[in-house]
Design a protein around this motif. Structure first.
Motif, PDB file in Angstrom:
ATOM      1  N   UNK A  42       0.824  -1.214   0.000  1.00 27.39           N
ATOM      2  CA  UNK A  42       0.000   0.000   0.000  1.00 27.39           C
ATOM      3  C   UNK A  42       0.854   1.260   0.000  1.00 27.39           C
ATOM      4  N   UNK A  43       2.107   1.128   0.353  1.00 34.67           N
ATOM      5  CA  UNK A  43       3.001   2.277   0.462  1.00 34.67           C
ATOM      6  C   UNK A  43       3.487   2.784  -0.893  1.00 34.67           C
ATOM      7  N   UNK A  44       3.200   2.040  -1.934  1.00 34.08           N
ATOM      8  CA  UNK A  44       3.668   2.461  -3.252  1.00 34.08           C
ATOM      9  C   UNK A  44       2.521   2.409  -4.248  1.00 34.08           C
ATOM     10  N   UNK A  45       2.619   3.211  -5.277  1.00 36.43           N
ATOM     11  CA  UNK A  45       1.545   3.206  -6.265  1.00 36.43           C
ATOM     12  C   UNK A  45       1.569   1.929  -7.104  1.00 36.43           C
ATOM     13  N   UNK A  46       0.430   1.581  -7.596  1.00 40.76           N
ATOM     14  CA  UNK A  46       0.341   0.405  -8.448  1.00 40.76           C
ATOM     15  C   UNK A  46      -1.105   0.016  -8.654  1.00 40.76           C
ATOM     16  N   UNK A  47      -1.336  -0.735  -9.694  1.00 40.93           N
ATOM     17  CA  UNK A  47      -2.685  -1.226  -9.968  1.00 40.93           C
ATOM     18  C   UNK A  47      -2.999  -2.337  -8.976  1.00 40.93           C
ATOM     19  N   UNK A  48      -4.241  -2.396  -8.549  1.00 37.56           N
ATOM     20  CA  UNK A  48      -4.611  -3.374  -7.531  1.00 37.56           C
ATOM     21  C   UNK A  48      -4.343  -4.805  -8.001  1.00 37.56           C
ATOM     22  N   UNK A  49      -4.561  -5.083  -9.269  1.00 31.95           N
ATOM     23  CA  UNK A  49      -4.300  -6.431  -9.771  1.00 31.95           C
ATOM     24  C   UNK A  49      -2.814  -6.783  -9.652  1.00 31.95           C
ATOM     25  N   UNK A  50      -1.963  -5.849 -10.016  1.00 30.68           N
ATOM     26  CA  UNK A  50      -0.522  -6.074  -9.937  1.00 30.68           C
ATOM     27  C   UNK A  50      -0.084  -6.264  -8.485  1.00 30.68           C
ATOM     28  N   UNK A  51      -0.580  -5.419  -7.593  1.00 30.09           N
ATOM     29  CA  UNK A  51      -0.240  -5.531  -6.179  1.00 30.09           C
ATOM     30  C   UNK A  51      -0.735  -6.869  -5.618  1.00 30.09           C
ATOM     31  N   UNK A  52      -1.921  -7.270  -6.028  1.00 29.00           N
ATOM     32  CA  UNK A  52      -2.471  -8.538  -5.582  1.00 29.00           C
ATOM     33  C   UNK A  52      -1.574  -9.700  -6.024  1.00 29.00           C
ATOM     34  N   UNK A  53      -1.131  -9.673  -7.266  1.00 28.81           N
ATOM     35  CA  UNK A  53      -0.272 -10.738  -7.779  1.00 28.81           C
ATOM     36  C   UNK A  53       1.047 -10.795  -7.006  1.00 28.81           C
ATOM     37  N   UNK A  54       1.579  -9.634  -6.629  1.00 31.52           N
ATOM     38  CA  UNK A  54       2.801  -9.603  -5.836  1.00 31.52           C
ATOM     39  C   UNK A  54       2.573 -10.258  -4.468  1.00 31.52           C
ATOM     40  N   UNK A  55       1.436  -9.957  -3.858  1.00 29.51           N
ATOM     41  CA  UNK A  55       1.126 -10.541  -2.547  1.00 29.51           C
ATOM     42  C   UNK A  55       0.946 -12.045  -2.670  1.00 29.51           C
ATOM     43  N   UNK A  56       0.258 -12.484  -3.706  1.00 30.75           N
ATOM     44  CA  UNK A  56       0.039 -13.919  -3.902  1.00 30.75           C
ATOM     45  C   UNK A  56       1.377 -14.661  -3.947  1.00 30.75           C
ATOM     46  N   UNK A  57       2.378 -14.059  -4.553  1.00 28.81           N
ATOM     47  CA  UNK A  57       3.684 -14.722  -4.663  1.00 28.81           C
ATOM     48  C   UNK A  57       4.363 -14.916  -3.310  1.00 28.81           C
ATOM     49  N   UNK A  58       4.110 -14.019  -2.349  1.00 30.07           N
ATOM     50  CA  UNK A  58       4.788 -14.136  -1.051  1.00 30.07           C
ATOM     51  C   UNK A  58       3.952 -14.838   0.010  1.00 30.07           C
ATOM     52  N   UNK A  59       2.674 -15.081  -0.265  1.00 26.10           N
ATOM     53  CA  UNK A  59       1.862 -15.802   0.718  1.00 26.10           C
ATOM     54  C   UNK A  59       1.712 -17.273   0.345  1.00 26.10           C
ATOM     55  N   UNK A  60       2.320 -17.674  -0.734  1.00 27.74           N
ATOM     56  CA  UNK A  60       2.303 -19.091  -1.129  1.00 27.74           C
ATOM     57  C   UNK A  60       3.140 -19.902  -0.147  1.00 27.74           C
ATOM     58  N   UNK A  61       2.835 -21.185  -0.051  1.00 28.43           N
ATOM     59  CA  UNK A  61       3.510 -22.059   0.907  1.00 28.43           C
ATOM     60  C   UNK A  61       5.024 -22.081   0.704  1.00 28.43           C
ATOM     61  N   UNK A  62       5.480 -22.151  -0.549  1.00 35.18           N
ATOM     62  CA  UNK A  62       6.925 -22.219  -0.773  1.00 35.18           C
ATOM     63  C   UNK A  62       7.629 -20.940  -0.334  1.00 35.18           C
ATOM     64  N   UNK A  63       6.986 -19.792  -0.526  1.00 38.37           N
ATOM     65  CA  UNK A  63       7.573 -18.521  -0.089  1.00 38.37           C
ATOM     66  C   UNK A  63       7.568 -18.423   1.438  1.00 38.37           C
ATOM     67  N   UNK A  64       6.522 -18.930   2.072  1.00 43.50           N
ATOM     68  CA  UNK A  64       6.471 -18.914   3.531  1.00 43.50           C
ATOM     69  C   UNK A  64       7.524 -19.850   4.112  1.00 43.50           C
ATOM     70  N   UNK A  65       7.726 -20.998   3.499  1.00 43.49           N
ATOM     71  CA  UNK A  65       8.753 -21.932   3.952  1.00 43.49           C
ATOM     72  C   UNK A  65      10.138 -21.285   3.862  1.00 43.49           C
ATOM     73  N   UNK A  66      10.374 -20.548   2.797  1.00 46.09           N
ATOM     74  CA  UNK A  66      11.647 -19.843   2.639  1.00 46.09           C
ATOM     75  C   UNK A  66      11.799 -18.768   3.712  1.00 46.09           C
ATOM     76  N   UNK A  67      10.728 -18.049   4.010  1.00 50.44           N
ATOM     77  CA  UNK A  67      10.771 -17.027   5.059  1.00 50.44           C
ATOM     78  C   UNK A  67      11.105 -17.662   6.410  1.00 50.44           C
ATOM     79  N   UNK A  68      10.504 -18.806   6.690  1.00 46.15           N
ATOM     80  CA  UNK A  68      10.796 -19.504   7.942  1.00 46.15           C
ATOM     81  C   UNK A  68      12.267 -19.904   8.001  1.00 46.15           C
ATOM     82  N   UNK A  69      12.802 -20.368   6.893  1.00 43.53           N
ATOM     83  CA  UNK A  69      14.221 -20.736   6.841  1.00 43.53           C
ATOM     84  C   UNK A  69      15.100 -19.535   7.164  1.00 43.53           C
TER      85      UNK A  69
END
Length: 135
Positions: A42-69
Motif C-alpha cells: 500500500x506504500x507504493x503506487x500500483x494497480x490493484x491487480x498487480x499488487x495482488x499478484x505480488x502478494x500472492x507470490x509471497x503468501x504461497x507455501x513455498x515462499x512462507x517456507x523460505x521465510x521460515x528458513x
C-alpha cells in the motif's frame, strides 16, 4: 522511515480465553502474514491487480517456507516448538503442492498467529528482520 511492522502497534488483539490449537493459530497467522504484505504494498503506487499478484507470490507455501528458513536463527526454542506443532498438524496440503513446504508454511503461520495474540512486539521484530534481509 517507519519499520515495516509498525502497523502492529495500532492493533490490540485480545487473546482468547482458551489456548488455540496449532491449526487455529495457523489460520490466524495466515491472515497476519497476508495483511503484513498487503500493507507493505500500500506504500507504493500500483494497480490493484498487480499488487495482488505480488502478494500472492509471497503468501504461497513455498515462499512462507523460505521465510521460515531465513528466520530460523532468530527463533527461540519455544518459538521453534510452536513451528514444530504447526508443521506436524499441517496435513498433506494441496495435491500439486510440496508437502514439506506446506508443513513449514503452516508452522510459520502458527508462530505468527501465536505471536500476534501474545507477543506483538516480538512479531513486529521478526517481520522487520525479514524486511531488513529481503526488502
Amino acid at each position: 522511515m517507519r519499520p515495516a511492522s509498525s502497523w502492529l502497534a495500532g492493533l490490540a488483539p485480545h487473546p482468547p480465553q482458551a489456548e488455540l490449537g496449532p491449526l487455529q493459530l495457523a489460520w490466524l497467522g495466515d491472515a497476519v502474514w497476508e495483511l503484513h504484505h498487503r500493507l507493505q504494498r500500500c506504500q507504493r503506487p500500483g494497480r490493484s491487480h498487480t499488487l495482488h499478484q505480488e502478494v500472492v507470490q509471497v503468501v504461497r507455501a513455498d515462499a512462507q517456507a523460505l521465510a521460515l528458513e531465513k528466520l530460523d536463527q532468530q527463533l527461540t526454542d519455544a518459538e521453534r516448538d510452536l513451528v514444530r506443532r504447526g508443521r506436524n498438524r499441517a496435513g498433506r496440503g494441496p495435491r500439486r503442492g510440496d508437502a514439506a513446504a506446506y508443513g513449514q508454511a503452516t508452522g510459520l503461520e502458527a508462530l505468527l498467529g501465536w505471536l500476534f495474540l501474545h507477543e506483538p512486539a516480538r512479531l513486529a521484530e521478526l517481520l522487520d528482520h525479514l524486511q531488513e534481509i529481503d526488502p
